[in-house]
Design a protein around this motif. Sequence first.
Motif, PDB file in Angstrom:
ATOM      1  N   SER A   1     -11.268  10.702   9.642  1.00 14.12           N
ATOM      2  CA  SER A   1     -11.033  11.617  10.775  1.00 14.12           C
ATOM      3  C   SER A   1     -10.182  10.978  11.864  1.00 14.12           C
ATOM      4  CB  SER A   1     -12.366  12.102  11.364  1.00 14.12           C
ATOM      5  OG  SER A   1     -13.119  12.775  10.384  1.00 14.12           O
ATOM      6  N   LEU A   2      -9.158  10.234  11.425  1.00 15.04           N
ATOM      7  CA  LEU A   2      -8.237   9.599  12.373  1.00 15.04           C
ATOM      8  C   LEU A   2      -6.911  10.352  12.357  1.00 15.04           C
ATOM      9  CD1 LEU A   2      -8.969   5.841  11.573  1.00 15.04           C
ATOM     10  CD2 LEU A   2      -9.737   7.158  13.561  1.00 15.04           C
ATOM     11  N   SER A   3      -6.450  10.698  13.551  1.00 19.65           N
ATOM     12  CA  SER A   3      -5.247  11.516  13.697  1.00 19.65           C
ATOM     13  C   SER A   3      -4.069  10.676  14.191  1.00 19.65           C
ATOM     14  CB  SER A   3      -5.520  12.650  14.684  1.00 19.65           C
ATOM     15  OG  SER A   3      -4.370  13.436  14.860  1.00 19.65           O
ATOM     16  N   GLY A   4      -2.854  11.100  13.820  1.00 22.93           N
ATOM     17  CA  GLY A   4      -1.643  10.412  14.249  1.00 22.93           C
ATOM     18  C   GLY A   4      -0.744  10.041  13.084  1.00 22.93           C
ATOM     19  N   PHE A   5      -1.333  10.039  11.866  1.00 23.52           N
ATOM     20  CA  PHE A   5      -0.583   9.642  10.672  1.00 23.52           C
ATOM     21  C   PHE A   5      -0.171  10.858   9.836  1.00 23.52           C
ATOM     22  CE2 PHE A   5      -0.844   5.088   8.851  1.00 23.52           C
ATOM     23  CZ  PHE A   5       0.511   5.091   8.548  1.00 23.52           C
ATOM     24  N   GLU A   6      -0.510  12.060  10.309  1.00 24.74           N
ATOM     25  CA  GLU A   6      -0.279  13.255   9.488  1.00 24.74           C
ATOM     26  C   GLU A   6       1.188  13.419   9.092  1.00 24.74           C
ATOM     27  OE1 GLU A   6      -3.731  14.456  12.275  1.00 24.74           O
ATOM     28  OE2 GLU A   6      -2.089  13.012  12.195  1.00 24.74           O
ATOM     29  N   PHE A   7       2.105  13.066   9.999  1.00 27.23           N
ATOM     30  CA  PHE A   7       3.536  13.268   9.742  1.00 27.23           C
ATOM     31  C   PHE A   7       4.008  12.602   8.451  1.00 27.23           C
ATOM     32  CE2 PHE A   7       3.503   9.132  11.798  1.00 27.23           C
ATOM     33  CZ  PHE A   7       4.492   8.421  11.128  1.00 27.23           C
TER      34      PHE A   7
ATOM     35  N   ALA B   1       0.842  -1.202   0.000  1.00 29.08           N
ATOM     36  CA  ALA B   1       0.000   0.000   0.000  1.00 29.08           C
ATOM     37  C   ALA B   1       0.873   1.246   0.000  1.00 29.08           C
ATOM     38  CB  ALA B   1      -0.923  -0.003   1.211  1.00 29.08           C
ATOM     39  N   ASN B   2       0.447   2.237  -0.750  1.00 31.45           N
ATOM     40  CA  ASN B   2       1.154   3.515  -0.808  1.00 31.45           C
ATOM     41  C   ASN B   2       0.997   4.237   0.534  1.00 31.45           C
ATOM     42  OD1 ASN B   2       1.044   6.556  -1.303  1.00 31.45           O
ATOM     43  ND2 ASN B   2       1.931   5.825  -3.213  1.00 31.45           N
ATOM     44  N   LEU B   3       2.122   4.678   1.111  1.00 35.73           N
ATOM     45  CA  LEU B   3       2.085   5.301   2.441  1.00 35.73           C
ATOM     46  C   LEU B   3       1.269   6.593   2.440  1.00 35.73           C
ATOM     47  CD1 LEU B   3       3.121   5.029   5.366  1.00 35.73           C
ATOM     48  CD2 LEU B   3       5.108   6.385   4.690  1.00 35.73           C
ATOM     49  N   ILE B   4       1.458   7.408   1.410  1.00 38.45           N
ATOM     50  CA  ILE B   4       0.719   8.678   1.328  1.00 38.45           C
ATOM     51  C   ILE B   4      -0.782   8.405   1.237  1.00 38.45           C
ATOM     52  CG2 ILE B   4       0.308  10.731  -0.108  1.00 38.45           C
ATOM     53  CD1 ILE B   4       3.321  10.646  -0.835  1.00 38.45           C
ATOM     54  N   GLN B   5      -1.149   7.417   0.432  1.00 43.03           N
ATOM     55  CA  GLN B   5      -2.560   7.052   0.288  1.00 43.03           C
ATOM     56  C   GLN B   5      -3.138   6.554   1.624  1.00 43.03           C
ATOM     57  OE1 GLN B   5      -3.195   4.324  -2.956  1.00 43.03           O
ATOM     58  NE2 GLN B   5      -5.384   4.205  -2.593  1.00 43.03           N
ATOM     59  N   THR B   6      -2.328   5.835   2.382  1.00 47.89           N
ATOM     60  CA  THR B   6      -2.765   5.329   3.695  1.00 47.89           C
ATOM     61  C   THR B   6      -3.066   6.494   4.650  1.00 47.89           C
ATOM     62  OG1 THR B   6      -1.362   3.380   3.337  1.00 47.89           O
ATOM     63  CG2 THR B   6      -2.224   3.705   5.554  1.00 47.89           C
ATOM     64  N   THR B   7      -2.234   7.534   4.594  1.00 52.83           N
ATOM     65  CA  THR B   7      -2.495   8.709   5.446  1.00 52.83           C
ATOM     66  C   THR B   7      -3.773   9.427   5.003  1.00 52.83           C
ATOM     67  OG1 THR B   7      -1.193  10.325   4.150  1.00 52.83           O
ATOM     68  CG2 THR B   7       0.005   9.037   5.795  1.00 52.83           C
TER      69      THR B   7
END
Length: 300
Positions: free
Chosen positions: A113-119, A100-106
């Motif tokens: 509306s899930l927070s913690g992956f923004e970085f 899975a593409n990391l950017i797509q996962t974020t």
Amino acid sequence: MKEKIKQTLTEIDIRFDEPLKDYTYTKVGGKVDYLAFPRNRYELVRIVEFANQEQIPWMVLGNSSNIIVRDGGIRGFVIRMDKLNSITVSGYTIEAEAGANLIQTTQVAAHHSLSGFEFACGIPGSVGGAVFMNAGAYGGEIAHILVSAQILTPKGYVETLDARDLTFGYRSSILQENGAIVLSAKFALKPGNHTAIKQEMERLTHLRELKQPLEYPSCGSVFKRPMGHFAGQLIMEAGLKGHRIGGVEVSEKHAGFMVNVANGTAQDYEDLIAYVIETVATHSGITLEREVRILGDSLK
């Protein structure tokens, strides 16, 4: 061996003598003997079992954003996980397959509306690669949110490891030593405000575009951050911004990056990395440590 592979690994997408420069972010890399694209875990295990049985070396590459493949290419199998790319959400948990593409996962996290992956919203690469190297940016890293990972051992067994079992360090994990590969990863996030999450991702994306040379092929951040310093700043202070060897140069935009500006080769990258390490050590007394992985055979 080609015929045996075709007869044994039927219906699996395997390409022979494929140039890896067509698949890397640096646009360098020689040919691989066998490039495989398994569609599911069953096909992946079949490839690994066959390679082990025939004593053919094998390795897994994510989407090759933080690696340099040498000009002589790679012997044996290279397995690309692109097709193992499902992302599922359950409550405050996201599970993503290695390809899975990391950017797509974020973006999926933000959508729910899930927070913690923004970085990680601008980090190129796959989820498997991100876990493998404990990818991070802007104060966050994979180790902060990972719950567990399903892995495939070098012998072909599937196991589930808790985050603590992965022995995460700065841009490192136990996977770099034990030869296991990530099949999927589970992340624990927190409920957040959708608008605030999107705004933070936009802010970080803007920062990345402002600072990083995204307009050229590159291998991402070349060096680990030295204790108490920034690699880019040390390189700049040593007067190396814009320094070029062959077709590869230290980025004018961010000295921590090396960009392929004129049909550079993997050897150009290696020579420039060695020159930068030596020059920075002479100038500041600090020895830079490479973050980017270098794989395969050189032509020398």
